[in-house]
Design a protein around this motif. Structure first.
Motif, PDB file in Angstrom:
ATOM      1  N   THR A 294       3.237  -2.167   2.274  1.00  0.00           N
ATOM      2  CA  THR A 294       2.306  -2.778   1.535  1.00  0.00           C
ATOM      3  C   THR A 294       1.618  -3.660   0.697  1.00  0.00           C
ATOM      4  OG1 THR A 294       3.856  -1.174  -0.359  1.00  0.00           O
ATOM      5  CG2 THR A 294       2.293   0.278   1.264  1.00  0.00           C
ATOM      6  N   SER A 295       3.513  -4.292   0.385  1.00  0.00           N
ATOM      7  CA  SER A 295       3.052  -5.242  -0.518  1.00  0.00           C
ATOM      8  C   SER A 295       2.500  -6.629   0.043  1.00  0.00           C
ATOM      9  CB  SER A 295       4.718  -6.511  -0.978  1.00  0.00           C
ATOM     10  OG  SER A 295       4.449  -7.535  -1.197  1.00  0.00           O
ATOM     11  N   MET A 296       2.992  -6.734   2.105  1.00  0.00           N
ATOM     12  CA  MET A 296       2.318  -7.997   2.351  1.00  0.00           C
ATOM     13  C   MET A 296       0.258  -7.059   2.985  1.00  0.00           C
ATOM     14  SD  MET A 296       3.567 -10.110   3.428  1.00  0.00           S
ATOM     15  CE  MET A 296       2.685 -11.056   5.179  1.00  0.00           C
ATOM     16  N   LEU A 297      -0.543  -6.168   2.660  1.00  0.00           N
ATOM     17  CA  LEU A 297      -1.119  -5.746   2.961  1.00  0.00           C
ATOM     18  C   LEU A 297      -1.928  -5.424   1.757  1.00  0.00           C
ATOM     19  CD1 LEU A 297      -2.663  -4.299   5.449  1.00  0.00           C
ATOM     20  CD2 LEU A 297      -2.653  -2.041   4.524  1.00  0.00           C
ATOM     21  N   GLY A 298      -1.128  -5.558   0.814  1.00  0.00           N
ATOM     22  CA  GLY A 298      -1.826  -5.660  -0.686  1.00  0.00           C
ATOM     23  C   GLY A 298      -2.809  -7.129  -0.929  1.00  0.00           C
ATOM     24  N   GLN A 299      -1.881  -7.648  -0.426  1.00  0.00           N
ATOM     25  CA  GLN A 299      -2.333  -9.351  -0.709  1.00  0.00           C
ATOM     26  C   GLN A 299      -3.759  -9.120  -0.228  1.00  0.00           C
ATOM     27  OE1 GLN A 299       0.392 -12.180   0.116  1.00  0.00           O
ATOM     28  NE2 GLN A 299       2.116 -11.001   0.087  1.00  0.00           N
ATOM     29  N   LEU A 300      -3.777  -8.846   0.800  1.00  0.00           N
ATOM     30  CA  LEU A 300      -5.440  -8.680   1.729  1.00  0.00           C
ATOM     31  C   LEU A 300      -6.885  -7.834   1.464  1.00  0.00           C
ATOM     32  CD1 LEU A 300      -3.858  -9.388   5.098  1.00  0.00           C
ATOM     33  CD2 LEU A 300      -4.683 -10.865   3.780  1.00  0.00           C
ATOM     34  N   ILE A 301      -5.846  -6.394   0.696  1.00  0.00           N
ATOM     35  CA  ILE A 301      -6.724  -5.441   0.285  1.00  0.00           C
ATOM     36  C   ILE A 301      -5.865  -5.315  -0.856  1.00  0.00           C
ATOM     37  CG2 ILE A 301      -7.343  -2.777   0.755  1.00  0.00           C
ATOM     38  CD1 ILE A 301      -6.439  -2.958   3.333  1.00  0.00           C
ATOM     39  N   PRO A 302      -7.161  -5.655  -2.184  1.00  0.00           N
ATOM     40  CA  PRO A 302      -6.086  -5.675  -3.469  1.00  0.00           C
ATOM     41  C   PRO A 302      -5.959  -4.120  -3.684  1.00  0.00           C
ATOM     42  CG  PRO A 302      -8.241  -6.478  -3.528  1.00  0.00           C
ATOM     43  CD  PRO A 302      -7.822  -6.091  -2.527  1.00  0.00           C
ATOM     44  N   GLU A 303      -7.115  -3.145  -3.188  1.00  0.00           N
ATOM     45  CA  GLU A 303      -6.548  -1.198  -4.074  1.00  0.00           C
ATOM     46  C   GLU A 303      -5.227  -0.541  -3.323  1.00  0.00           C
ATOM     47  OE1 GLU A 303      -7.499   2.640  -5.701  1.00  0.00           O
ATOM     48  OE2 GLU A 303      -7.922   0.672  -6.071  1.00  0.00           O
ATOM     49  N   VAL A 304      -4.337  -2.169  -2.162  1.00  0.00           N
ATOM     50  CA  VAL A 304      -3.464  -1.017  -2.016  1.00  0.00           C
ATOM     51  C   VAL A 304      -2.034  -1.903  -2.087  1.00  0.00           C
ATOM     52  CG1 VAL A 304      -1.960  -1.266   0.039  1.00  0.00           C
ATOM     53  CG2 VAL A 304      -4.075  -0.953   1.206  1.00  0.00           C
ATOM     54  N   GLY A 305      -2.700  -2.904  -3.445  1.00  0.00           N
ATOM     55  CA  GLY A 305      -1.480  -3.243  -3.934  1.00  0.00           C
ATOM     56  C   GLY A 305      -1.853  -2.368  -4.740  1.00  0.00           C
ATOM     57  N   ARG A 306      -3.044  -1.760  -5.648  1.00  0.00           N
ATOM     58  CA  ARG A 306      -2.940  -1.178  -7.213  1.00  0.00           C
ATOM     59  C   ARG A 306      -2.260   0.210  -6.663  1.00  0.00           C
ATOM     60  NH1 ARG A 306      -5.233   2.405  -9.391  1.00  0.00           N
ATOM     61  NH2 ARG A 306      -6.330   3.065  -7.733  1.00  0.00           N
ATOM     62  N   GLN A 307      -2.607   0.693  -5.662  1.00  0.00           N
ATOM     63  CA  GLN A 307      -1.645   2.455  -5.493  1.00  0.00           C
ATOM     64  C   GLN A 307      -0.256   2.169  -4.923  1.00  0.00           C
ATOM     65  OE1 GLN A 307      -3.561   4.721  -2.572  1.00  0.00           O
ATOM     66  NE2 GLN A 307      -5.909   3.838  -3.268  1.00  0.00           N
ATOM     67  N   PHE A 308      -0.217   1.265  -4.723  1.00  0.00           N
ATOM     68  CA  PHE A 308       1.485   0.755  -4.108  1.00  0.00           C
ATOM     69  C   PHE A 308       2.209  -0.444  -5.136  1.00  0.00           C
ATOM     70  CE2 PHE A 308      -0.273   3.375  -1.192  1.00  0.00           C
ATOM     71  CZ  PHE A 308       0.234   4.258  -1.174  1.00  0.00           C
ATOM     72  N   PRO A 309       2.337  -0.582  -6.112  1.00  0.00           N
ATOM     73  CA  PRO A 309       3.164  -1.752  -7.226  1.00  0.00           C
ATOM     74  C   PRO A 309       4.647  -1.771  -6.340  1.00  0.00           C
ATOM     75  CG  PRO A 309       3.458   0.236  -7.520  1.00  0.00           C
ATOM     76  CD  PRO A 309       2.144   0.723  -7.039  1.00  0.00           C
ATOM     77  N   GLU A 310       4.827  -1.048  -6.045  1.00  0.00           N
ATOM     78  CA  GLU A 310       7.010  -1.327  -4.850  1.00  0.00           C
ATOM     79  C   GLU A 310       6.285  -1.495  -3.559  1.00  0.00           C
ATOM     80  OE1 GLU A 310       9.585  -2.371  -6.983  1.00  0.00           O
ATOM     81  OE2 GLU A 310       8.427  -2.255  -8.474  1.00  0.00           O
ATOM     82  N   PRO A 311       6.893  -2.296  -2.450  1.00  0.00           N
ATOM     83  CA  PRO A 311       7.116  -2.486  -1.592  1.00  0.00           C
ATOM     84  C   PRO A 311       7.192  -1.146  -0.915  1.00  0.00           C
ATOM     85  CG  PRO A 311       7.869  -4.082  -2.394  1.00  0.00           C
ATOM     86  CD  PRO A 311       7.915  -3.052  -3.170  1.00  0.00           C
ATOM     87  N   MET A 312       6.574  -0.579   0.524  1.00  0.00           N
ATOM     88  CA  MET A 312       6.786   0.285   1.010  1.00  0.00           C
ATOM     89  C   MET A 312       6.616   0.750   1.947  1.00  0.00           C
ATOM     90  SD  MET A 312       7.396   2.732  -0.953  1.00  0.00           S
ATOM     91  CE  MET A 312       7.288   4.496  -0.392  1.00  0.00           C
ATOM     92  N   PRO A 313       7.006   1.217   2.928  1.00  0.00           N
ATOM     93  CA  PRO A 313       6.783   0.906   4.240  1.00  0.00           C
ATOM     94  C   PRO A 313       5.440   1.180   5.133  1.00  0.00           C
ATOM     95  CG  PRO A 313       8.934   2.164   4.220  1.00  0.00           C
ATOM     96  CD  PRO A 313       8.437   1.671   2.959  1.00  0.00           C
ATOM     97  N   LEU A 314       5.050   0.661   5.870  1.00  0.00           N
ATOM     98  CA  LEU A 314       3.576   1.571   6.746  1.00  0.00           C
ATOM     99  C   LEU A 314       4.271   1.641   8.448  1.00  0.00           C
ATOM    100  CD1 LEU A 314       0.885  -1.429   5.762  1.00  0.00           C
ATOM    101  CD2 LEU A 314       1.492   0.870   4.609  1.00  0.00           C
ATOM    102  N   VAL A 315       3.199   2.604   8.876  1.00  0.00           N
ATOM    103  CA  VAL A 315       3.009   3.793   9.671  1.00  0.00           C
ATOM    104  C   VAL A 315       1.581   2.950  10.538  1.00  0.00           C
ATOM    105  CG1 VAL A 315       3.970   5.193  11.518  1.00  0.00           C
ATOM    106  CG2 VAL A 315       5.212   5.359   9.282  1.00  0.00           C
TER     107      VAL A 315
END
Length: 458
Positions: A294-315
């Motif tokens: 989520t950390s890497m994805l949040g850099q591209l999609i702001p809403e993902v960074g807001r919902q997941f402030p701590e890095p979480m694995p994606l599937v």
């Protein structure tokens, strides 16, 4: 029956096990295979011609004396096979029989040269296998040669002795050949079983009509049926019957095998129906480099960074809804996939929540190879993976920004998965102990050709 299995070599290489509606596979065995079969078939033929000769009633002493005769050796110095157009195969075997005549006071050794000729028509059996029979068999004898160096053997003895031996061989040799052919047909009939493709899938080959035989080759039209969990894979539309052109593949090859577009469509449809093309790609936070979080994805999609402030694995859940497409063009084979990719992240209740989903288009180059009897494939990506947003729970998504990340985490696992599947391969038409050797593959418009030598190993 053991000798029947031995002489199978004479015919097994000529008659692949083949599978009964329209042809999608053609096996053409060219005349070049006959020299190999003839050379390899000498030994089993020699064993098959070892027959028992009953006692000869010797009248030379004024009374009948039963004289034992034993075949010491059968040597086939020359064996020729050739196709007979519209019929089958002609066999000519130059054979030398060495006999020991147990006469008193000393034994007599004779060599009897002969030529064995047989015509063997090849037809289609009731269960979809080739059936071989004997329509004509003849033994032509030369004069016997005394091997002991004694010229004192009386013609009065030698002539009736030769006649006795010839009469026995004329009756027994052709009967032995006929029995061997019948035994081979029984053996051949057991070879139309299912060949595994995967854990729950098989392929079955059978002839759909009588073979086409010319002076240069024998050609078998074959129907290949793929099964998943015991049910046949049926293509949604009927297509034009496959006809293998005359001059394709490698000149001088023993075997030319044509595989139509239908066979590839059936194979890829089988993989889709089995769910084998679906996969889950999971990120690991503890790896040295893991862009799937989520950390890497949040850099591209702001809403993902807001919902997941701590890095979480994606599937990434990759599912094939649309049927993949195999395209065969001259010197080029491609595979097109249109997977549905859902991106999920862990929710607070240990479940996963969907962030967004993508429709992807993946164009792949398809490289084909043959190993022993299996056709295998490997893929590589052509160009970039095309992505469009199907749905989103994280607001607007700029696919141009997401493309590099998704391509990096999606392409390699997809290729590894596909290549593992295609690397298992599909069995080509073959008989037991037969392998394709130094095969070459040619891609044409709507079909491929495998040109190969053959190797029979017992």
């Amino acid at each position: 029956m053991a000798r029947a299995r031995g002489l199978c070599l004479l015919l097994a290489l000529l008659l692949p096990v083949v599978g009964a509606s329209r042809p999608d596979t053609v096996v053409r065995l060219n005349k070049e295979v006959l020299s190999y079969v003839a050379e390899a078939g000498k030994a089993p033929l020699q064993r098959a011609l070892q027959v028992t000769v009953p006692h000869f009633q010797d009248w030379s002493g004024g009374v009948f004396q039963p004289t034992r005769i034993q075949i010491l050796n059968v040597h086939v110095p020359h064996l020729q096979l050739k196709f007979i157009a519209g019929f089958g195969i002609h066999l000519l075997a130059a054979t030398n029989f060495t006999f020991k005549i147990f006469r008193v006071p000393e034994p007599l050794h004779l060599m009897l040269p002969m030529a064995l000729l047989a015509d063997t028509p090849v037809n289609q059996g009731s269960i979809g296998t080739p059936v071989v029979s004997i329509s004509g068999c003849f033994s032509l004898f030369d004069k016997a040669i005394v091997l002991d160096g004694h010229n004192s053997t009386a013609p009065a003895l030698l002539a009736p002795l030769q006649n006795h031996i010839k009469a026995v061989l004329q009756n027994k040799l052709c009967l032995r050949i006929s029995n061997l052919v019948q035994g081979f047909n029984v053996h051949l009939g057991t070879l139309i079983g299912l060949s595994p493709v995967g854990p729950e899938s098989q392929v079955h080959y059978s002839m759909i009509d009588a073979p086409t035989i010319t002076n240069d080759y024998i050609s078998l039209n074959i129907n290949a049926v793929l099964f998943l969990l015991g049910r046949p894979i049926v293509l949604p539309v009927d297509t034009t019957p496959f006809v293998l052109p005359q001059h394709v593949g490698t000149r001088g090859a023993m075997a030319t095998v044509g595989l139509s577009q239908d066979l590839f469509d059936s194979a890829i449809l089988l993989l889709q129906k089995a769910g084998a093309l679906n996969l889950d790609i999971t990120g690991q936070l503890k790896s040295d480099y893991n862009p799937l979080n989520t950390s890497m994805l949040g850099q591209l999609i702001p809403e993902v960074g807001r919902q997941f402030p701590e890095p979480m694995p994606l599937v990434l859940k990759v599912r094939l809804g649309a049927t993949p497409t195999v395209t065969l063009r001259t010197n080029n084979a491609t595979l097109r996939l249109q997977p549905f990719v859902e991106v999920l992240a862990p929710a607070s209740n240990s479940a996963f929540q969907s962030l967004f989903s993508l429709d992807a288009v993946v164009n792949l180059s398809l490289q084909l190879s043959v190993s022993k009897v299996r056709l295998r494939g490997t893929t590589s990506v052509l160009g970039n993976v095309q992505l469009t947003v199907a749905s989103s729970n994280v607001g607007f998504i700029d696919t141009d920004h997401v493309q590099p990340l998704m391509g990096a985490v999606f392409e390699k696992p997809l290729l590894d998965h596909l290549n593992a599947l295609l690397g298992m391969g599909v069995a080509l038409p073959h008989v037991v102990n037969l392998q394709y050797v130094t095969p070459e593959i040619f891609v044409y418009e709507g079909y491929i050709v495998v040109s190969s030598r053959l190797l029979y190993q017992r």
